[in-house]
Design an enzyme around this catalytic site. Sequence first.
Site, PDB file in Angstrom:
ATOM      1  N   SER A  85      49.130 -41.819 -18.332  1.00  0.00           N
ATOM      2  CA  SER A  85      50.116 -42.891 -18.469  1.00  0.00           C
ATOM      3  C   SER A  85      49.827 -43.695 -19.725  1.00  0.00           C
ATOM      4  O   SER A  85      48.680 -43.748 -20.191  1.00  0.00           O
ATOM      5  CB  SER A  85      50.058 -43.813 -17.242  1.00  0.00           C
TER       6      SER A  85
ATOM      7  N   TYR B 276      46.563 -48.920 -10.908  1.00  0.00           N
ATOM      8  CA  TYR B 276      47.201 -47.743 -11.502  1.00  0.00           C
ATOM      9  C   TYR B 276      46.679 -47.518 -12.919  1.00  0.00           C
ATOM     10  O   TYR B 276      46.274 -46.405 -13.276  1.00  0.00           O
ATOM     11  CB  TYR B 276      48.713 -47.916 -11.509  1.00  0.00           C
TER      12      TYR B 276
END
Length: 256
Positions: free
Chosen positions: A148, A161
């Site tokens: 990400s 996350y």
Amino acid sequence: MAYLDDLFSLSGRTALVTGGSSGIGKAIARALARAGASVVIVARREAERKAAVDELTAAGAEAGGVSGDLSTREGIRAAAEAAAAVYGEPDILVNSAGINLRPPLSELTEDVWDRTMAVNLEAPFLLGQRFGPGMAERGFGRIIHVTSQQAHRAFVQSGAYGVSKGALESLARSQAEAWSPYGVTVNTLVPGFVMTPLNVRLSSDPARVAELAARTMTGRNGLAEDFEGAAVFLASRASAYVTGQAIFVDGGLSVH
């Protein structure tokens, strides 16, 4: 064309793709299958998994699916053994499964932290431990992690996350150091904002979608199929000298 077939062909290879029933994982599974690999999809939702496998087999690909609960060590190990039983030990491991729970840090509970780390980090680690040494022994292997932008910078409440994805990129480098001398490359694909079910919270806001598109160099947000070419490259012999790298597939978002 014979040259390109030889360079990028995955004929005779076996691939395991976690999260291969939707989003980026599904696109990667489709691409690897079309390049000639026998693909095993590991996913939790039976209906989506079956639909993804049926789509591949209808197109003439060799594909199978196994149920996988990647939130526990027992589930991860069971999924690994079930997947290996379909076509044999994988030559290609794609870790695309992930969860995206991002409460404000002050509200981040230990349960959310543990669930995030289990799926996003521990599953790729344990699957690597299970299959990486065998790849090294056979002299060929490809491990691809999907990470990400939040592995590199914090925004929109990165929380657990972002930590899990940053750690996953570090894991990739450690795996590359351990196994690349034996023919196993390990790399990560770094998406921008991609219109997938994982990003439904943002994709349901048209103004936010437009704002993110404007931050790219291409003027649009990503689609799952944008990852097909990069995945085939990283899975094939064409990438034999590319390892430990983070490959940004983000329309220039990260540098704009």
